[in-house]
Design a protein around this motif. Structure first.
Motif, PDB file in Angstrom:
ATOM      1  N   LEU A 115       1.386  -1.427  -3.194  1.00 45.72           N
ATOM      2  CA  LEU A 115       1.215  -2.441  -4.245  1.00 45.72           C
ATOM      3  C   LEU A 115       1.035  -1.837  -5.640  1.00 45.72           C
ATOM      4  CD1 LEU A 115       1.018  -4.230  -1.666  1.00 45.72           C
ATOM      5  CD2 LEU A 115      -0.338  -5.784  -3.073  1.00 45.72           C
ATOM      6  N   PHE A 116       0.673  -0.543  -5.701  1.00 40.85           N
ATOM      7  CA  PHE A 116       0.656   0.131  -7.010  1.00 40.85           C
ATOM      8  C   PHE A 116       1.946   0.910  -7.282  1.00 40.85           C
ATOM      9  CE2 PHE A 116      -4.086  -0.361  -6.972  1.00 40.85           C
ATOM     10  CZ  PHE A 116      -4.165  -1.080  -8.161  1.00 40.85           C
ATOM     11  N   THR A 117       2.831   1.004  -6.302  1.00 43.78           N
ATOM     12  CA  THR A 117       4.143   1.606  -6.557  1.00 43.78           C
ATOM     13  C   THR A 117       5.124   0.527  -7.003  1.00 43.78           C
ATOM     14  OG1 THR A 117       3.780   3.390  -4.969  1.00 43.78           O
ATOM     15  CG2 THR A 117       6.071   2.892  -5.531  1.00 43.78           C
ATOM     16  N   HIS A 118       5.127  -0.606  -6.309  1.00 45.79           N
ATOM     17  CA  HIS A 118       5.993  -1.720  -6.706  1.00 45.79           C
ATOM     18  C   HIS A 118       5.509  -2.275  -8.049  1.00 45.79           C
ATOM     19  CE1 HIS A 118       8.285  -5.398  -6.733  1.00 45.79           C
ATOM     20  NE2 HIS A 118       8.896  -5.041  -5.614  1.00 45.79           N
ATOM     21  N   PRO A 119       6.400  -2.391  -9.048  1.00 41.38           N
ATOM     22  CA  PRO A 119       5.919  -2.815 -10.373  1.00 41.38           C
ATOM     23  C   PRO A 119       5.469  -4.276 -10.431  1.00 41.38           C
ATOM     24  CG  PRO A 119       8.312  -2.518 -10.385  1.00 41.38           C
ATOM     25  CD  PRO A 119       7.827  -2.026  -9.053  1.00 41.38           C
ATOM     26  N   ASN A 120       5.920  -5.102  -9.512  1.00 43.84           N
ATOM     27  CA  ASN A 120       5.563  -6.515  -9.596  1.00 43.84           C
ATOM     28  C   ASN A 120       5.555  -7.160  -8.206  1.00 43.84           C
ATOM     29  OD1 ASN A 120       4.867  -8.951 -10.730  1.00 43.84           O
ATOM     30  ND2 ASN A 120       6.959  -9.480 -11.330  1.00 43.84           N
ATOM     31  N   HIS A 154      10.189   5.258  -5.595  1.00 46.91           N
ATOM     32  CA  HIS A 154       9.601   6.398  -4.889  1.00 46.91           C
ATOM     33  C   HIS A 154       8.087   6.401  -5.131  1.00 46.91           C
ATOM     34  CE1 HIS A 154       8.564  10.534  -3.812  1.00 46.91           C
ATOM     35  NE2 HIS A 154       9.648  10.513  -3.067  1.00 46.91           N
ATOM     36  N   PRO A 155       7.277   6.628  -4.079  1.00 50.89           N
ATOM     37  CA  PRO A 155       5.827   6.466  -4.212  1.00 50.89           C
ATOM     38  C   PRO A 155       5.166   7.525  -5.098  1.00 50.89           C
ATOM     39  CG  PRO A 155       6.370   7.422  -2.083  1.00 50.89           C
ATOM     40  CD  PRO A 155       7.670   6.990  -2.711  1.00 50.89           C
ATOM     41  N   VAL A 156       5.831   8.633  -5.350  1.00 49.05           N
ATOM     42  CA  VAL A 156       5.274   9.659  -6.236  1.00 49.05           C
ATOM     43  C   VAL A 156       6.016   9.649  -7.570  1.00 49.05           C
ATOM     44  CG1 VAL A 156       4.901  12.145  -6.543  1.00 49.05           C
ATOM     45  CG2 VAL A 156       4.470  11.071  -4.310  1.00 49.05           C
ATOM     46  N   GLU A 157       7.344   9.719  -7.515  1.00 51.87           N
ATOM     47  CA  GLU A 157       8.131   9.832  -8.752  1.00 51.87           C
ATOM     48  C   GLU A 157       8.072   8.566  -9.604  1.00 51.87           C
ATOM     49  OE1 GLU A 157      11.977  10.970  -7.213  1.00 51.87           O
ATOM     50  OE2 GLU A 157      11.031  12.650  -6.164  1.00 51.87           O
ATOM     51  N   ASP A 158       8.005   7.414  -8.965  1.00 50.98           N
ATOM     52  CA  ASP A 158       8.002   6.152  -9.716  1.00 50.98           C
ATOM     53  C   ASP A 158       6.606   5.531  -9.819  1.00 50.98           C
ATOM     54  OD1 ASP A 158      10.805   6.187 -10.082  1.00 50.98           O
ATOM     55  OD2 ASP A 158      11.062   5.532  -8.005  1.00 50.98           O
ATOM     56  N   PHE A 159       5.584   6.308  -9.485  1.00 54.04           N
ATOM     57  CA  PHE A 159       4.216   5.794  -9.486  1.00 54.04           C
ATOM     58  C   PHE A 159       3.680   5.706 -10.918  1.00 54.04           C
ATOM     59  CE2 PHE A 159      -0.415   7.127  -8.989  1.00 54.04           C
ATOM     60  CZ  PHE A 159      -0.871   5.862  -8.643  1.00 54.04           C
ATOM     61  N   ASP A 160       3.144   4.554 -11.264  1.00 60.07           N
ATOM     62  CA  ASP A 160       2.550   4.340 -12.584  1.00 60.07           C
ATOM     63  C   ASP A 160       1.052   4.614 -12.465  1.00 60.07           C
ATOM     64  OD1 ASP A 160       1.497   3.440 -14.955  1.00 60.07           O
ATOM     65  OD2 ASP A 160       2.506   1.489 -14.906  1.00 60.07           O
ATOM     66  N   ARG A 161       0.684   5.879 -12.724  1.00 65.17           N
ATOM     67  CA  ARG A 161      -0.690   6.313 -12.520  1.00 65.17           C
ATOM     68  C   ARG A 161      -1.681   5.506 -13.370  1.00 65.17           C
ATOM     69  NH1 ARG A 161      -4.308   9.618 -14.483  1.00 65.17           N
ATOM     70  NH2 ARG A 161      -5.622  10.853 -13.097  1.00 65.17           N
ATOM     71  N   SER A 162      -1.276   5.163 -14.583  1.00 66.10           N
ATOM     72  CA  SER A 162      -2.234   4.479 -15.454  1.00 66.10           C
ATOM     73  C   SER A 162      -2.507   3.056 -14.969  1.00 66.10           C
ATOM     74  CB  SER A 162      -1.754   4.497 -16.905  1.00 66.10           C
ATOM     75  OG  SER A 162      -0.527   3.820 -17.003  1.00 66.10           O
ATOM     76  N   HIS A 175      -3.832   8.717  -4.489  1.00 61.86           N
ATOM     77  CA  HIS A 175      -2.485   8.192  -4.230  1.00 61.86           C
ATOM     78  C   HIS A 175      -1.482   9.345  -4.142  1.00 61.86           C
ATOM     79  CE1 HIS A 175       0.845   5.091  -4.938  1.00 61.86           C
ATOM     80  NE2 HIS A 175       1.461   6.244  -5.109  1.00 61.86           N
ATOM     81  N   LEU A 176      -1.549  10.239  -5.122  1.00 62.06           N
ATOM     82  CA  LEU A 176      -0.620  11.380  -5.143  1.00 62.06           C
ATOM     83  C   LEU A 176      -0.986  12.408  -4.077  1.00 62.06           C
ATOM     84  CD1 LEU A 176      -0.442  11.645  -9.013  1.00 62.06           C
ATOM     85  CD2 LEU A 176       1.364  10.803  -7.487  1.00 62.06           C
ATOM     86  N   GLY A 177      -2.274  12.707  -3.961  1.00 65.95           N
ATOM     87  CA  GLY A 177      -2.717  13.723  -2.997  1.00 65.95           C
ATOM     88  C   GLY A 177      -2.397  13.350  -1.560  1.00 65.95           C
ATOM     89  N   ALA A 178      -2.403  12.053  -1.251  1.00 65.04           N
ATOM     90  CA  ALA A 178      -2.168  11.611   0.127  1.00 65.04           C
ATOM     91  C   ALA A 178      -0.766  11.962   0.617  1.00 65.04           C
ATOM     92  CB  ALA A 178      -2.402  10.098   0.229  1.00 65.04           C
ATOM     93  N   PHE A 179       0.176  12.128  -0.319  1.00 65.47           N
ATOM     94  CA  PHE A 179       1.553  12.481   0.069  1.00 65.47           C
ATOM     95  C   PHE A 179       1.749  14.002   0.209  1.00 65.47           C
ATOM     96  CE2 PHE A 179       2.074   8.175  -1.517  1.00 65.47           C
ATOM     97  CZ  PHE A 179       3.002   7.642  -0.635  1.00 65.47           C
ATOM     98  N   MET A 180       0.725  14.789  -0.109  1.00 62.06           N
ATOM     99  CA  MET A 180       0.817  16.245  -0.004  1.00 62.06           C
ATOM    100  C   MET A 180       0.317  16.646   1.378  1.00 62.06           C
ATOM    101  SD  MET A 180      -0.375  17.029  -3.894  1.00 62.06           S
ATOM    102  CE  MET A 180       0.565  16.326  -5.278  1.00 62.06           C
ATOM    103  N   LEU A 181       1.243  16.849   2.285  1.00 65.72           N
ATOM    104  CA  LEU A 181       0.926  16.918   3.711  1.00 65.72           C
ATOM    105  C   LEU A 181       0.707  18.346   4.192  1.00 65.72           C
ATOM    106  CD1 LEU A 181       3.661  14.420   4.945  1.00 65.72           C
ATOM    107  CD2 LEU A 181       1.239  13.933   4.570  1.00 65.72           C
ATOM    108  N   PRO A 182      -0.129  18.500   5.235  1.00 65.47           N
ATOM    109  CA  PRO A 182      -0.266  19.809   5.873  1.00 65.47           C
ATOM    110  C   PRO A 182       1.077  20.315   6.408  1.00 65.47           C
ATOM    111  CG  PRO A 182      -1.968  18.293   6.645  1.00 65.47           C
ATOM    112  CD  PRO A 182      -0.986  17.476   5.836  1.00 65.47           C
TER     113      PRO A 182
END
Lengths: 283, 283
Positions: B70-75, B239-247, B264-271
């Motif tokens: 819901l924070f990746t989708h702009p609307n 894309h959940p990282v590239e298109d993520f509006d952090r603010s 949000h960003l850290g969760a996609f950085m996988l072991p």
């Protein structure tokens, strides 16, 4: 007959693991040591009835207590481990080509002896590696004799009960600070944010009184209480995110099963409840 | 008498929780439902003997199945939840001011009924919120009737055994794809990387056959097998990282106890072991 080992993580919750046989059970002057064979997690070491390591998930803990510090420090030549008698942390340290000397200071010689005998995949570098020095000694007494000596000190301790209680106090962190060189880094395991919020709050308050850079990072360790585990990164000069050389970590000359150059950054991005407990502001 | 509930996560390992009383135990046409009071985790819902939610750690799961999408989708205006009869996911969705309609499609009416009665902190938005629509229906049948309809679909399912088995198959993902608008996002819970590597491998292969963007992210959920849990983020456009509006995430108009804009960003950085199982290359 079925044998199950149950560790209570709190009075009301725990994990339970099927055990096929006991390989060793004995007492040292410091604690009770048991090494058992589990069906799911391979061999498992217990100290005073608490899980220290299992063969199956130790890679998470040992990658994460070692590599964030050793890939943040630009030239980690002398590294000290306090505790860590199973050898897993030393095994990871000596993979770094810059390391000239890796010193282990473990209070309990029986842990070292039985790890060499029964946990060879962890203890494999404790014998025969000329870079590795072993001291069976009290960690606090040992570092008091060394000032300005180490690039990195890793505090691979048990929980703050029994022989490790002093390893969570401000006085100890001041001694570590003095034993580090002027650009040194200390990492210490720092318990579960989920179950041990009070311990963490006190520990990080003690650390911030001593080090200018203090950051928490996290890793997911299935056999540890709640699975959500954490480490304290404490540093005199290098920041683990801002000063991190991602390309050096990406080009590491060895394999890692948990750590990688992206996870290094992601591990410092903490859940809100963890930040709030430590009073960390959003960046 | 002490009562302990033990869930085996594999044949040889599990968790055990002290239970003070049973609040409900009954059978629906689909499964056995129990709601019990635990000492450590508050009230706990079990389906066919497996932990679904506990009051103490549900915030991790419900933050993480909801907010990354819901924070990746702009609307995100129309959002569908498949499963999720406890109401926790709906509760998080309606916190987003853009959401005009949140639809729950749960196959088992008894889960909804008993959650409203006994788990009010989860089910609080299932009644009386004009934005929320409830359907007691099979999720697969429901979405077949809706094409090009939803901005976000969250698959809040049980494990791929019993009534949820169809929710892990490629045919189902094609139906979800058709039910999403042209810039839609699906998130599905995707089991434990530590214990369910084979299920994940198959599931992500099925997802990649349907969606152009498929990424895994992780969260640490103490009462779930191994504590290491994961979600599949599947998207047609964003894309959940590239298109993520952090603010936008940082300025969210509600509190979160697990999610935040950095996590949000850290969760996609996988072991590494998780990446390797899914054949994900380093960035």
């Amino acid at each position: 007959m079925e044998m199950w080992y149950t560790e209570k993580h709190t009075e009301h919750a725990g994990i339970t693991l099927r055990v096929s046989r006991t390989l060793f059970s004995g007492k040292s002057p410091y604690q009770k040591l048991e090494i058992v064979e589990t069906e799911e997690f391979g061999r498992m070491m217990l100290l005073d009835g608490l899980v220290m390591v299992t063969e199956r998930d130790e890679f998470v803990y040992h990658d994460m207590i070692t590599h964030p510090a050793l890939f943040t420090h630009p030239n980690p030549r002398r590294v000290l481990v306090i505790g860590g008698g199973d050898g897993g942390t030393i095994r990871e340290i000596v993979k770094h080509p810059q390391v000239e000397q890796a010193v282990l200071c473990e209070i309990d010689g029986l842990v070292i002896e039985k790890s060499i005998e029964l946990l060879p995949s962890l203890a494999c570098e404790l014998q025969g590696n000329p870079k590795v020095k072993l001291h069976v000694d009290d960690g606090i007494a040992y570092i008091k004799k060394h000032t300005d000596s180490f690039d990195v000190i890793l505090v691979d301790s048990t929980d703050p009960i029994g022989p490790a209680v002093g390893l969570f106090e401000e006085e100890f962190y001041r001694t570590v600070f003095a034993a580090l060189k002027s650009d040194g880094i200390m990492v210490a395991q720092s318990e579960s944010p989920f179950f041990h919020a009070d311990i963490q709050k006190k520990m990080f308050s003690n650390l911030r009184a001593v080090f200018s850079i203090v950051e928490m990072y996290q890793a997911s360790i299935p056999t540890y209480p709640s699975g959500a585990w954490s480490f304290a990164f404490c540093s005199k000069k290098y920041h683990p995110v801002e000063d991190f050389d991602r390309s050096r970590a990406a080009e590491r000359p060895f394999e890692t099963r948990y750590y990688n150059e992206d996870l290094h950054l992601g591990a410092f991005m903490l859940p809100t409840y963890v930040r709030q407990n430590l009073a960390i502001e959003s960046a």
